[in-house]
Design an enzyme around this catalytic site. Structure first.
Site, PDB file in Angstrom:
ATOM      1  N   ALA A   1      49.170  33.309  46.952  1.00 53.45           N
ATOM      2  CA  ALA A   1      48.215  32.879  47.974  1.00 53.45           C
ATOM      3  C   ALA A   1      47.046  33.867  47.986  1.00 53.45           C
ATOM      4  O   ALA A   1      47.240  35.073  47.752  1.00 53.45           O
ATOM      5  CB  ALA A   1      48.890  32.851  49.330  1.00 53.45           C
TER       6      ALA A   1
ATOM      7  N   GLY B   1      53.164  33.379  45.795  1.00 54.98           N
ATOM      8  CA  GLY B   1      53.043  31.921  45.716  1.00 54.98           C
ATOM      9  C   GLY B   1      53.001  31.401  44.283  1.00 54.98           C
ATOM     10  O   GLY B   1      53.392  30.265  44.022  1.00 54.98           O
TER      11      GLY B   1
HETATM   12  N1  CAA Z   1      44.457  36.976  46.435  1.00 52.09           N
HETATM   13  C1  CAA Z   1      43.123  37.180  46.328  1.00 52.09           C
HETATM   14  N2  CAA Z   1      42.562  37.821  45.291  1.00 52.09           N
HETATM   15  C2  CAA Z   1      43.385  38.290  44.333  1.00 52.09           C
HETATM   16  C3  CAA Z   1      44.777  38.136  44.388  1.00 52.09           C
HETATM   17  C4  CAA Z   1      45.324  37.408  45.497  1.00 52.09           C
HETATM   18  N3  CAA Z   1      46.624  37.146  45.625  1.00 52.09           N
HETATM   19  N4  CAA Z   1      45.325  38.722  43.315  1.00 52.09           N
HETATM   20  C5  CAA Z   1      44.303  39.223  42.589  1.00 52.09           C
HETATM   21  N5  CAA Z   1      43.124  38.964  43.203  1.00 52.09           N
HETATM   22  C6  CAA Z   1      41.782  39.344  42.774  1.00 52.09           C
HETATM   23  C7  CAA Z   1      41.523  40.834  42.992  1.00 52.09           C
HETATM   24  O1  CAA Z   1      41.142  41.090  44.316  1.00 52.09           O
HETATM   25  C8  CAA Z   1      40.425  41.074  41.977  1.00 52.09           C
HETATM   26  O2  CAA Z   1      39.220  40.578  42.528  1.00 52.09           O
HETATM   27  P1  CAA Z   1      37.877  41.509  42.482  1.00 52.09           P
HETATM   28  O3  CAA Z   1      37.597  41.672  40.999  1.00 52.09           O
HETATM   29  O4  CAA Z   1      36.866  40.677  43.194  1.00 52.09           O
HETATM   30  O5  CAA Z   1      38.243  42.789  43.144  1.00 52.09           O
HETATM   31  C9  CAA Z   1      40.787  40.144  40.816  1.00 52.09           C
HETATM   32  O6  CAA Z   1      41.669  39.149  41.365  1.00 52.09           O
HETATM   33  C10 CAA Z   1      41.530  40.872  39.708  1.00 52.09           C
HETATM   34  O7  CAA Z   1      42.654  41.499  40.287  1.00 52.09           O
HETATM   35  P2  CAA Z   1      42.982  43.070  40.071  1.00 52.09           P
HETATM   36  O8  CAA Z   1      41.736  43.845  39.868  1.00 52.09           O
HETATM   37  O9  CAA Z   1      43.881  43.507  41.173  1.00 52.09           O
HETATM   38  O10 CAA Z   1      43.775  42.977  38.678  1.00 52.09           O
HETATM   39  P3  CAA Z   1      44.894  43.956  38.136  1.00 52.09           P
HETATM   40  O11 CAA Z   1      45.128  43.540  36.721  1.00 52.09           O
HETATM   41  O12 CAA Z   1      44.559  45.384  38.405  1.00 52.09           O
HETATM   42  O13 CAA Z   1      46.220  43.632  39.006  1.00 52.09           O
HETATM   43  C11 CAA Z   1      47.828  42.160  40.049  1.00 52.09           C
HETATM   44  C12 CAA Z   1      46.826  42.369  38.892  1.00 52.09           C
HETATM   45  C13 CAA Z   1      49.018  43.112  39.871  1.00 52.09           C
HETATM   46  C14 CAA Z   1      48.304  40.718  39.953  1.00 52.09           C
HETATM   47  C15 CAA Z   1      47.132  42.459  41.400  1.00 52.09           C
HETATM   48  O14 CAA Z   1      45.910  41.715  41.457  1.00 52.09           O
HETATM   49  C16 CAA Z   1      47.961  42.060  42.593  1.00 52.09           C
HETATM   50  O15 CAA Z   1      48.877  42.784  42.984  1.00 52.09           O
HETATM   51  N6  CAA Z   1      47.617  40.911  43.252  1.00 52.09           N
HETATM   52  C17 CAA Z   1      48.257  40.498  44.466  1.00 52.09           C
HETATM   53  C18 CAA Z   1      49.597  39.864  44.198  1.00 52.09           C
HETATM   54  C19 CAA Z   1      50.263  39.508  45.508  1.00 52.09           C
HETATM   55  O16 CAA Z   1      50.505  40.334  46.365  1.00 52.09           O
HETATM   56  N7  CAA Z   1      50.601  38.209  45.670  1.00 52.09           N
HETATM   57  C20 CAA Z   1      51.249  37.706  46.854  1.00 52.09           C
HETATM   58  C21 CAA Z   1      50.217  37.009  47.706  1.00 52.09           C
HETATM   59  S1  CAA Z   1      50.893  36.492  49.275  1.00 52.09           S
HETATM   60  C22 CAA Z   1      51.659  35.015  48.929  1.00 52.09           C
HETATM   61  O17 CAA Z   1      51.622  34.510  47.820  1.00 52.09           O
HETATM   62  C23 CAA Z   1      52.348  34.355  50.112  1.00 52.09           C
HETATM   63  C24 CAA Z   1      53.110  33.138  49.785  1.00 52.09           C
HETATM   64  O18 CAA Z   1      54.323  33.163  49.724  1.00 52.09           O
HETATM   65  C25 CAA Z   1      52.440  31.848  49.589  1.00 52.09           C
END
Ligand code: CAA
Length: 256
Positions: free
Chosen positions: A63, A107
């Site tokens: 998400a 998600g």
């Molecule tokens: N939401 C919004 N933006 C996201 C995102 C997310 N879940 N995951 C990544 N992005 C964005 C980052 O903010 C970044 O954007 P900017 O360039 O504008 O800053 C871009 O995507 C690239 O991401 P990273 O720079 O973080 O890339 P990375 O390779 O260093 O790391 C990653 C990759 C480990 C996947 C890291 O992005 C991460 O931890 N993302 C979040 C994952 C997460 O916590 N997901 C759970 C979401 S909550 C959920 O899903 C609830 C549910 O049950 C429905």
């Protein structure tokens, strides 16, 4: 477009398409996914779905933490905020394959878990990091993960938020197959073709029996199986399947 939806013969391909945000699911993407899934469900010409992510980094990072999660407090329980999808609210018995082309987190993993088969590219990772945000999965992760993989591994993933790689996902039975990234879509399409060969109504009934059966006692599950079998024997496809076997030829099924 946050969702790219296309049809190739009997196969529907859904691509989560926000690579700049690692295909994170914002409201527009969720709405687009819901509409595409409903269209697939209602289209008699389509028998199998494949869902994947755009680019080579992520299937979906879950998400959208920037646009979706901050609104959770106000949108909770609002039907428009939770359109029906395979994760929740949409009963879809046509088989679905997740072609996981990178990170499947939160998600993103929950979308893959709502599919029947999962194929991973070697660079794929899987995890439910919601606890790191002070949250738990909201699209079925806490319920499907322990049904798909052993309890202790599900607890490890859900309680620590730690991601695992594709090989570990294969070892614990989370994915059916691991292939190189260029081989991912060809493999998913081969699997989809394989799912198009048997009687489609039987394939759907087998999926329905498996999924609905998990919530039933054995006795009620056997009743469900019987009801579905009783229905299948009335179908044209069942007649064709038996006739083709006796005539030593390939069956031509029509989903009728
Ligand atoms: N939401 C919004 N933006 C996201 C995102 C997310 N879940 N995951 C990544 N992005 C964005 C980052 O903010 C970044 O954007 P900017 O360039 O504008 O800053 C871009 O995507 C690239 O991401 P990273 O720079 O973080 O890339 P990375 O390779 O260093 O790391 C990653 C990759 C480990 C996947 C890291 O992005 C991460 O931890 N993302 C979040 C994952 C997460 O916590 N997901 C759970 C979401 S909550 C959920 O899903 C609830 C549910 O049950 C429905």
């Amino acid at each position: 477009m946050a969702i790219d939806y296309k049809k190739e013969g009997k196969i529907a391909i859904f691509t989560l398409s926000r690579p700049e945000a690692l295909n994170a699911i914002n409201p527009e993407t969720l709405d687009g996914l819901s509409r595409a899934l409903i269209s697939f469900k209602d289209d008699d010409e389509l028998w199998v779905g494949i869902i994947t992510g755009a680019g080579d980094k992520a299937f979906s990072a879950g998400a959208d933490i920037k646009t979706m999660l901050p609104k959770l407090r106000t949108t909770m329980g609002q039907p428009w905020a939770e359109p029906p999808t395979i994760m929740k609210g949409l009963k879809l018995w046509k088989p679905m394959i997740a072609a996981v082309n990178g990170a499947a987190l939160g998600g993103g993993l929950e979308i893959a878990l709502a599919c029947d088969l999962r194929i991973a590219s070697e660079n794929a990772t899987f995890g439910v990091p919601e606890v790191n945000l002070g949250l738990i999965p909201g699209w079925g992760g806490t319920q499907r993960l322990p049904r798909v993989i052993p309890w202790a591994k599900a607890a490890e993933l859900l309680l620590t938020g730690r991601p695992i790689d594709a090989q570990e996902a294969y070892r614990i039975g989370l994915v059916n197959k691991v292939v190189s990234l260029p081989e991912l879509m060809p493999t998913a399409k081969q699997m989809a073709e394989m799912l198009c060969r048997p009687g489609p109504l039987a394939v759907r009934a087998a999926k329905q029996a498996m999924i609905q059966g998990t919530n039933l006692s054995l006795e009620d599950g056997l009743e469900l199986e019987k009801a579905l079998e009783d229905y299948l024997v009335t179908t044209e496809d069942f007649g064709e399947g038996c006739k083709a076997f006796i005539e030593k030829r390939k069956a031509t099924f029509k989903a009728k």
